[in-house]
Write a protein that holds these residues in place. Structure first.
Motif, PDB file in Angstrom:
ATOM      1  N   GLY A 323       0.795  -1.231   0.000  1.00  0.00           N
ATOM      2  CA  GLY A 323       0.000   0.000   0.000  1.00  0.00           C
ATOM      3  C   GLY A 323       0.824   1.275   0.000  1.00  0.00           C
ATOM      4  O   GLY A 323       0.265   2.363   0.121  1.00  0.00           O
ATOM      5  N   VAL A 324       2.141   1.153  -0.128  1.00  0.00           N
ATOM      6  CA  VAL A 324       2.984   2.347  -0.045  1.00  0.00           C
ATOM      7  C   VAL A 324       3.288   2.937  -1.421  1.00  0.00           C
ATOM      8  O   VAL A 324       2.953   4.087  -1.700  1.00  0.00           O
ATOM      9  CB  VAL A 324       4.302   2.051   0.719  1.00  0.00           C
ATOM     10  N   ARG A 325       3.919   2.128  -2.289  1.00  0.00           N
ATOM     11  CA  ARG A 325       4.453   2.699  -3.547  1.00  0.00           C
ATOM     12  C   ARG A 325       3.484   2.637  -4.720  1.00  0.00           C
ATOM     13  O   ARG A 325       3.524   3.448  -5.621  1.00  0.00           O
ATOM     14  CB  ARG A 325       5.770   2.014  -3.909  1.00  0.00           C
ATOM     15  N   GLY A 327      -0.479   0.377  -6.073  1.00  0.00           N
ATOM     16  CA  GLY A 327      -1.532  -0.565  -5.701  1.00  0.00           C
ATOM     17  C   GLY A 327      -2.477   0.027  -4.665  1.00  0.00           C
ATOM     18  O   GLY A 327      -2.414   1.211  -4.335  1.00  0.00           O
ATOM     19  N   ARG A 329      -4.414   1.244  -1.449  1.00  0.00           N
ATOM     20  CA  ARG A 329      -4.119   1.732  -0.099  1.00  0.00           C
ATOM     21  C   ARG A 329      -5.447   1.965   0.619  1.00  0.00           C
ATOM     22  O   ARG A 329      -6.368   2.556   0.055  1.00  0.00           O
ATOM     23  CB  ARG A 329      -3.306   3.020  -0.149  1.00  0.00           C
ATOM     24  N   PRO A 333      -5.400   5.478   7.194  1.00  0.00           N
ATOM     25  CA  PRO A 333      -4.636   4.591   8.078  1.00  0.00           C
ATOM     26  C   PRO A 333      -4.236   5.308   9.372  1.00  0.00           C
ATOM     27  O   PRO A 333      -3.827   6.475   9.340  1.00  0.00           O
ATOM     28  CB  PRO A 333      -3.408   4.229   7.248  1.00  0.00           C
ATOM     29  N   ASP A 335      -1.783   4.296  11.479  1.00  0.00           N
ATOM     30  CA  ASP A 335      -0.324   4.328  11.517  1.00  0.00           C
ATOM     31  C   ASP A 335       0.187   3.420  10.388  1.00  0.00           C
ATOM     32  O   ASP A 335      -0.607   2.867   9.625  1.00  0.00           O
ATOM     33  CB  ASP A 335       0.208   3.888  12.886  1.00  0.00           C
ATOM     34  N   LEU A 336       1.511   3.243  10.312  1.00  0.00           N
ATOM     35  CA  LEU A 336       2.067   2.498   9.181  1.00  0.00           C
ATOM     36  C   LEU A 336       1.623   1.025   9.193  1.00  0.00           C
ATOM     37  O   LEU A 336       1.301   0.456   8.157  1.00  0.00           O
ATOM     38  CB  LEU A 336       3.601   2.598   9.195  1.00  0.00           C
ATOM     39  N   GLU A 337       1.591   0.419  10.402  1.00  0.00           N
ATOM     40  CA  GLU A 337       1.182  -0.987  10.470  1.00  0.00           C
ATOM     41  C   GLU A 337      -0.275  -1.158  10.037  1.00  0.00           C
ATOM     42  O   GLU A 337      -0.621  -2.108   9.331  1.00  0.00           O
ATOM     43  CB  GLU A 337       1.383  -1.544  11.876  1.00  0.00           C
ATOM     44  N   LEU A 339      -1.762   0.745   7.951  1.00  0.00           N
ATOM     45  CA  LEU A 339      -1.753   0.927   6.495  1.00  0.00           C
ATOM     46  C   LEU A 339      -1.408  -0.393   5.795  1.00  0.00           C
ATOM     47  O   LEU A 339      -2.100  -0.821   4.877  1.00  0.00           O
ATOM     48  CB  LEU A 339      -0.749   2.017   6.102  1.00  0.00           C
ATOM     49  N   LYS A 341      -1.537  -3.538   7.022  1.00  0.00           N
ATOM     50  CA  LYS A 341      -2.448  -4.657   7.306  1.00  0.00           C
ATOM     51  C   LYS A 341      -3.809  -4.486   6.641  1.00  0.00           C
ATOM     52  O   LYS A 341      -4.360  -5.449   6.105  1.00  0.00           O
ATOM     53  CB  LYS A 341      -2.635  -4.826   8.823  1.00  0.00           C
ATOM     54  N   ARG A 342      -4.345  -3.283   6.689  1.00  0.00           N
ATOM     55  CA  ARG A 342      -5.667  -3.095   6.073  1.00  0.00           C
ATOM     56  C   ARG A 342      -5.579  -3.022   4.553  1.00  0.00           C
ATOM     57  O   ARG A 342      -6.453  -3.528   3.852  1.00  0.00           O
ATOM     58  CB  ARG A 342      -6.358  -1.859   6.654  1.00  0.00           C
ATOM     59  N   ARG A 344      -3.530  -4.628   2.686  1.00  0.00           N
ATOM     60  CA  ARG A 344      -3.367  -6.011   2.211  1.00  0.00           C
ATOM     61  C   ARG A 344      -4.645  -6.817   2.424  1.00  0.00           C
ATOM     62  O   ARG A 344      -5.040  -7.615   1.570  1.00  0.00           O
ATOM     63  CB  ARG A 344      -2.177  -6.670   2.922  1.00  0.00           C
ATOM     64  N   ALA A 345      -5.310  -6.608   3.566  1.00  0.00           N
ATOM     65  CA  ALA A 345      -6.551  -7.347   3.842  1.00  0.00           C
ATOM     66  C   ALA A 345      -7.644  -6.969   2.836  1.00  0.00           C
ATOM     67  O   ALA A 345      -8.408  -7.823   2.389  1.00  0.00           O
ATOM     68  CB  ALA A 345      -7.012  -7.083   5.269  1.00  0.00           C
TER      69      ALA A 345
END
Lengths: 484, 95
Positions: A323-325, A327, A329, A333, A335-337, A339, A341-342, A344-345
Motif C-alpha cells: 500500500g505504499v508505492r 496498488g 491503499r 490509516p 499508523d504504518l502498520e 496501512l 495490514k488493512r 493487504r486485507a
C-alpha cells in the motif's frame, strides 16, 4: 475469419484478402458480441489494438513482416503492459498501470502482433478455475455453467471461443495446461528459464514460466519462436540458443518411445476420460510410436510438496504489495502498520490470503526445516523420477487433468479438493520440465487434454509430437457451437 | 502439528494481514486442511537428499554493478497512492 490458424491469417494478410485493421476489427466485434457470456477479458484495449494493426499493415506493405505481424492476440493480465492496466485479477492492482512492458509483451510486439487486451485470471494466478478473480469468474465456452480451468482461464476461453487467435499464459502448477485441457485448445509450458519472467508478476519464482496458448501445436510453435530466448534482466533466464521450433514440426514419429506412467492411470482418473486418452495413444501407435510402461513413484507427493514451495515463495513475493508505492491503499490509516495490514486485507482475496498465510507459517522460525527444506528435498526426488524415465523414453504422456471441466462454485468451498485437480501437472513445474496439453476426443461434449511431458529444452520435439497427432485428427479445430 | 486460533492470529500478524475473529475461525479450518495435505511429506525419508532450489541446478548469474535503468522518477511516483514534492507519503512514523 476466427477459425483460421496463424499461418492461414499470415497468408491472407499477404494476399490482401483483408488487412490487419479489418481482422482486428472483426475480433474486437466478436469480443463485444460474445464476451458478456464468458468474462474472458478484464480490459479490451481497442485504441492501442487498432494502432498496432495499422502499423502491422504498413509493415506488411513494406515486406518487413513476420508470421505474427498483424495477428490479433491477447495477453494474460499478469504481463505488464505500458499504458494499459495490469491488474493480475486483483483489487490490489485495480488501479495499476505498469511503467514498462514485460519481456514477452515486447518480444511479441516487435514481431508485429496486435494485442486486443488483457485476459481474466485467478487472482495473482492462484487457482485452478478462474473463479478467484476480482473481476468475476470466467466461463467455459463449451458449457457456460462450467469453469474454464485456471489460472489462465481467460486466455483459454478467449482462444476456444475465437475471441483471439492466440493468447499468452503463465504456468506455476498447471495454469497453462489445465485450462487448455478444459477448453479444448493447445498450450505449452516451456522449460523453466526458456521464456523471460521479466515483467511477469511473480507468484512462485522457482516455478513460474510463461508460454503460448493457441488452437494448434503449429500456432504454439510459431509463438514460442518469438517468445523464447535469453534475457539478462531475468536472473534465472536460460543462457542458451533457441531451437528452431517450426521446421521440425513435420518430422516423422516412427520409432518414438512414449512412456505411460502407471501412477497417471490409477484411482481418481475418470474412466471415460481414460478411454479418450488411450484412444489418442492408439493414434500414436498407428503413427509408429512404441509404448513403454514407466513409473514415477513420487507422483502422489507432488501436490503436498507444491503447497509448501509455492505458498512460501508467494508469501515472499507478495510482501511487496504494502500500500505504499503502488496498488491499493486503505482509507485513513491510523499508523504504518494499520496501512500495511488493512491495505493487504482489503486488496487481496481469500485464496491469495490463504496461500500467503500457509507460506508465512512454513517459513516462520522453527518450521523451516519441517516444511520448506523437506519440500525442496522431495522436489529433488520428484525431479529424479523424471530424469530416470527420460533414460528410457522420448516423451511421457497421460491425462492433463483427472476430470473434465466442473461446475462453477463446485469446488470453491474446499481448497484441498481444488488443489488436487492439478495432480498431473504440478510435478512438471517442480522439476522445471517443458510440457504441453493438446485436445483429444471429448467426453459428453466436454474437452479432454492429453499431456505431453518432454525432457529439458526439448520443446521442438514436443511440438513435433503434438503436431503429428493434429495432422491425423481434428479435435484442435472444433469450436463450441454457441460461439461458432 | 495442529493449529489454534491464536496461531492463525500470529501468522496473520507476521503476514501483515488484518483479520477479524470470524475470519480467523474460517482460516483455522482451511489452513488446517492444507497442512493436513502437506503432512503427507512426513512419510518420506529424505536423509541425505540435497534440497533442490533451482530446477536446472544453475547458480545465480551476477551482472556488472553499473547503472542499467533510466530515470523514470515521475512515471513511478505517479503510481504512488500519495506523494508530495517527489516523495511518497505514509502516516507519520517518527514522533
Amino acid at each position: 475469419m476466427h477459425h483460421k490458424s496463424i499461418r492461414q491469417h499470415a497468408d491472407s494478410l499477404r494476399q490482401g484478402e483483408y488487412s490487419s485493421v479489418e481482422l482486428t476489427r472483426s475480433f474486437l466485434q466478436r469480443i463485444k458480441q460474445y464476451d458478456g457470456q464468458l468474462n474472458s477479458f478484464i480490459t479490451v484495449s481497442e485504441e492501442q489494438a487498432l494502432a498496432s494493426a495499422k502499423a502491422a499493415d504498413e509493415r506488411l506493405a513494406a515486406g518487413d513482416a513476420s508470421l505474427l505481424t498483424g495477428i490479433p492476440f491477447a495477453h494474460k493480465d499478469i504481463f505488464c503492459t505500458d499504458g494499459v492496466r495490469t491488474s493480475c485479477g486483483s483489487r490490489m492492482l485495480d488501479n495499476f498501470i505498469a511503467p514498462y512492458n514485460a519481456a514477452v509483451v515486447d518480444r511479441l510486439a516487435e514481431a508485429g502482433i496486435v494485442n486486443l487486451g488483457k485476459t481474466n485470471m485467478d487472482e495473482f494466478a492462484m487457482g485452478s478455475s478462474s473463479e478467484t478473480s476480482f473481476y468475476g469468474a470466467v466461463r467455459n465456452p463449451w458449457n457456460t455453467d462450467c469453469v474454464p480451468g485456471g489460472s489462465s482461464g481467460g486466455s483459454a476461453a478467449a482462444v476456444a471461443a475465437g475471441l483471439a487467435v492466440a493468447a499468452s499464459g503463465t504456468d506455476t502448477g498447471g495454469s497453462i495446461r489445465q485450462p487448455a485441457a478444459l477448453c479444448g485448445i493447445s498450450g505449452l509450458k516451456p522449460t523453466y528459464g526458456r521464456v523471460s519472467r521479466w515483467g511477469m508478476i511473480a507468484f512462485a519464482s522457482s516455478l513460474d514460466q510463461g508460454g503460448p496458448m493457441a488452437r494448434s501445436a503449429e500456432d504454439v510453435a510459431i509463438l514460442l519462436q518469438a517468445m523464447a530466448g535469453f534475457d539478462a534482466r531475468d536472473s534465472t533466464s536460460a543462457q542458451r540458443d533457441v531451437d528452431d521450433y517450426v521446421s521440425p514440426l513435420q518430422d516423422s514419429l516412427q520409432g518414438l518411445k512414449i512412456g505411460l506412467p502407471k501412477e497417471y492411470f490409477s484411482a481418481g482418473l475418470d474412466a471415460q476420460l481414460q478411454a479418450s486418452i488411450m484412444q489418442a495413444i492408439d493414434e500414436y501407435k498407428r503413427l509408429g510410436a512404441e509404448i513403454v510402461e514407466i513409473s514415477l513413484p513420487n507422483t502422489a507427493l507432488a501436490v503436498p510438496t507444491y503447497y509448501v514451495v509455492a505458498p512460501a515463495e508467494c508469501s515472499s513475493n507478495l510482501a511487496r504489495f504494502d500500500g505504499v508505492r503502488y496498488g491499493h491503499r486503505c482509507e485513513d490509516p491510523a499508523d504504518l502498520e494499520d496501512l500495511y495490514k488493512r491495505s493487504r486485507a482489503e486488496g487481496f482475496g481469500d485464496e491469495v490470503k490463504r496461500r500467503i498465510m500457509i507460506g508465512t507459517y512454513a517459513l516462520s522460525a522453527g518450521y523451516y526445516d519441517a516444511y520448506y527444506l523437506k519440500a525442496q528435498q522431495i522436489r529433488h526426488l520428484i525431479s529424479d523420477d523424471f530424469r530416470k524415465a527420460f533414460e528410457q523414453v522420448d516423451v511421457i504422456m497421460g491425462p492433463t487433468t483427472p476430470t473434465t471441466t466442473f461446475g462453477l462454485g463446485e469446488k470453491t468451498n474446499d481448497p484441498v479438493t481444488m488443489y488436487l485437480s492439478d495432480v498431473y501437472t504440478i510435478a512438471v513445474n517442480l522439476a522445471g520440465l517443458p510440457a504441453m496439453s493438446i485436445p483429444v476426443a471429448p467426453v459428453d461434449g466436454k474437452p479432454v487434454g492429453l499431456q505431453l511431458i518432454g525432457n529439458y529444452f526439448n520443446e521442438a520435439r514436443l511440438l513435433n509430437i503434438a503436431h503429428g497427432f493434429q495432422q491425423v485428427t481434428d479435435w484442435h479445430q472444433q469450436m463450441p457451437a454457441q460461439f461458432n | 502439528m495442529s493449529l489454534k486460533t491464536s496461531d492463525v492470529e500470529k501468522i496473520a500478524h507476521l503476514a501483515q494481514l488484518s483479520i477479524n475473529d470470524e475470519e480467523a475461525e474460517g482460516l483455522l479450518g482451511e489452513l488446517s486442511g492444507i497442512l493436513g495435505l502437506v503432512a503427507q511429506m512426513e512419510q518420506v525419508d529424505t536423509t541425505g537428499v540435497e534440497p533442490m532450489a533451482h530446477p536446472l541446478h544453475m547458480n545465480q548469474r551476477l551482472r556488472d554493478d553499473v547503472v542499467s535503468e533510466t530515470d523514470q522518477r515521475d512515471k513511478l511516483l505517479a503510481l504512488a497512492p500519495s506523494s508530495e514534492a517527489g516523495l511518497i507519503l505514509v502516516p507519520q512514523v517518527i514522533e
